[in-house]
Design an enzyme around this catalytic site. Sequence first.
Site, PDB file in Angstrom:
ATOM      1  N   GLY A   1       0.826  -1.194   0.000  1.00 29.35           N
ATOM      2  CA  GLY A   1       0.000   0.000   0.000  1.00 29.35           C
ATOM      3  C   GLY A   1       0.861   1.245   0.000  1.00 29.35           C
ATOM      4  O   GLY A   1       2.049   1.202   0.314  1.00 29.35           O
TER       5      GLY A   1
ATOM      6  N   GLU B   1       5.135   4.360   1.763  1.00 33.76           N
ATOM      7  CA  GLU B   1       4.836   3.039   1.225  1.00 33.76           C
ATOM      8  C   GLU B   1       4.933   1.990   2.329  1.00 33.76           C
ATOM      9  O   GLU B   1       5.672   2.168   3.299  1.00 33.76           O
ATOM     10  CB  GLU B   1       5.837   2.667   0.119  1.00 33.76           C
ATOM     11  CG  GLU B   1       5.965   3.693  -0.979  1.00 33.76           C
ATOM     12  CD  GLU B   1       7.238   3.499  -1.794  1.00 33.76           C
ATOM     13  OE1 GLU B   1       8.007   2.560  -1.487  1.00 33.76           O
ATOM     14  OE2 GLU B   1       7.478   4.298  -2.713  1.00 33.76           O
ATOM     15  N   VAL B   2       4.185   0.888   2.135  1.00 31.03           N
ATOM     16  CA  VAL B   2       4.320  -0.283   3.007  1.00 31.03           C
ATOM     17  C   VAL B   2       4.609  -1.483   2.120  1.00 31.03           C
ATOM     18  O   VAL B   2       3.885  -1.746   1.152  1.00 31.03           O
ATOM     19  CB  VAL B   2       3.043  -0.533   3.838  1.00 31.03           C
ATOM     20  CG1 VAL B   2       3.202  -1.809   4.673  1.00 31.03           C
ATOM     21  CG2 VAL B   2       2.756   0.649   4.750  1.00 31.03           C
TER      22      VAL B   2
ATOM     23  N   LYS C   1       7.624  -0.191   6.530  1.00 25.77           N
ATOM     24  CA  LYS C   1       6.954   1.073   6.249  1.00 25.77           C
ATOM     25  C   LYS C   1       8.035   2.107   5.935  1.00 25.77           C
ATOM     26  O   LYS C   1       8.929   2.356   6.750  1.00 25.77           O
ATOM     27  CB  LYS C   1       6.143   1.494   7.470  1.00 25.77           C
ATOM     28  CG  LYS C   1       5.361   2.794   7.329  1.00 25.77           C
ATOM     29  CD  LYS C   1       4.547   3.017   8.613  1.00 25.77           C
ATOM     30  CE  LYS C   1       3.767   4.317   8.563  1.00 25.77           C
ATOM     31  NZ  LYS C   1       2.967   4.520   9.804  1.00 25.77           N
TER      32      LYS C   1
ATOM     33  N   ASP D   1      -4.582   8.692  18.199  1.00 23.15           N
ATOM     34  CA  ASP D   1      -5.181   8.589  16.868  1.00 23.15           C
ATOM     35  C   ASP D   1      -5.914   7.260  16.719  1.00 23.15           C
ATOM     36  O   ASP D   1      -5.736   6.541  15.736  1.00 23.15           O
ATOM     37  CB  ASP D   1      -4.124   8.743  15.782  1.00 23.15           C
ATOM     38  CG  ASP D   1      -4.742   9.104  14.421  1.00 23.15           C
ATOM     39  OD1 ASP D   1      -5.890   9.586  14.411  1.00 23.15           O
ATOM     40  OD2 ASP D   1      -4.081   8.896  13.391  1.00 23.15           O
TER      41      ASP D   1
END
Length: 600
Positions: free
Chosen positions: A16, A22-23, A38, A132
């Site tokens: 993703g 980006e991962v 990550k 969060d």
Amino acid sequence: MGELIENRYALQELLGQGGFGEVWRADDGRVGRSVAVKIGYPQTPEETRRFEREARLAGNLAHPNIATVHDFGRIERNGRDAVFLVMELLRGRSLADVLEAGVPPLVDALEWAGRIADALGAAHAAGIVHRDVKPANVMVTGTGVVKVLDFGIAKAGAGSGAGTDLTGTGMVIGSFPYMAPERWTGGANGVPVDGRADLYALGCVLMELLTGARPFTAREMHELLTQHLTAEPPAPSSLRAGLPAALDTLVRDLLAKDPSDRPADAAEVSHRLAEIARGEARVTGAAASYPPPPAYAPTVHTAAGDHVRTMLDRRLTQLLEDSPSDVVDRLAMLVDDLTDELGAQDALTVRAAYHRAVRVRRQSTTDLERILPRMVRVLGLEHPDTITARVTCIGEAAAFGPGDGRRHEEELRELIGQAGRVFGAHGVVTLTARYHLASAMHRGAGDRDGQWDARTRERAESERAWLGPLLPDLEWALTADSPVLLDVRRRLAHDAWLVEDFAGAAELYWRLFPNLAELAEHGDPEVAHRVLLSIGEAGDPVSALAHMDLLLHRLPFLSGSQRLAQKVSDTRSEFRRAVRERRRAEGTGGTSGLSRLFGR
């Protein structure tokens, strides 16, 4: 081989990307496991610090419902400065993805919210506020394990007052639909921003899981701010009929405007959710639901088969309830009869063989392992007996067997999810599986500590990190004489003593040894000294002194106890001095430091 990060992590598949970077799925060449990497491209020093803060904070949290962070660092990639974070590879869906597909079943919503609360409780105990909490930051793996992600804006030691939630440019950070009132104002007016802000966010997430709607739905930020600060949220039952009244109360409490009106901590939220889930299970029978075993095929009887099966089933039930002294022999005969009448692959035969194997496990560790494949095939993976047998076999292999205990991690996490669905999050089997996982992860590739004196401070800290978060659930759900609970208390008490956390050690020792006189006169003398030392150092030298003489009087009759006798005598002298100083100060003095007297 894919692109290498730090000459260790081979990038294999892009999972993703977005504003954060980006991962990737990657292979860790050093330890031979798949991981998630990550990679971010910070635009400012503040973004770099925030990314690295996520690594440091999450890396210090060891909990089954928090994504494990393995490594982090800075690199140059494609001519750009970048940072990377290496974490456990999770396969599943975020709760945001789940909600896109519709409102989940109530039993799932309660379980997921409870596990989020458990994760937040571990973070708060470590002095960390997530800040969060939202559906996109919670993942449910393919095996049903809940993982809280993304500590990128978390705050260590939160609660410092105004400005707690502001960036260097004065912008509020976080996700507005889930943000507590005190976070919108940055902790102004003396209202602290602490773990209760995460509980407010959890209330928003729970509302969404229950109804598919957020508690406040304004699109403009100023309207959303006004709603969070002043508007009362709707009751979940007003949006979804049939929800229990206790859920309305819990959501209202979590979404209280004043943090002092919210639940005291995440553990309270977890327990209230568990109570609600148990109440629902009693109404619906959900806790006992699992796929029924396949229909049996009698090998001898045909028309009379049902009557024979009923008789043999009643015989097994009575044996398990009565548990006579010769229960093992009777179960063995019953297994033979069941095999003759119904066949070796019948569900009733398999269950009887399982219960016999459990009772002879101390004498023969192979019987249960041999029956386990048949249990999986005949009863199914979700049958309570199958889950219990797998927790026993896999858990003991992970915690005590040869090799690296961590190689069983994935299967144990899968079992925790299965046990949670069948027995509940606080069921004995579920907690036992969590206990074995913590023991295995602490043990790693080394042998589990067999002797207390062989342990080091480093090993003690590791065990505290893994077993500590489990203890409150064990104490809440298990009986006082549970072997698992007693073992965890003993280990954590000794760990606390070893790292000189005498207050923590004393609290656990009081629960393990409420009769100090019995311990001093008849217990292990080394343990007795540690207990009395901890109690005295923790601020109660009078109680410790009251039992020191009992211990000293028996030591001359024990071989090889001269060194211990000297240590006990020195401890007694220090405690007497501390008591005298306290009395001279009219009760305001404290105990002196004793740890310098005793080499570890």
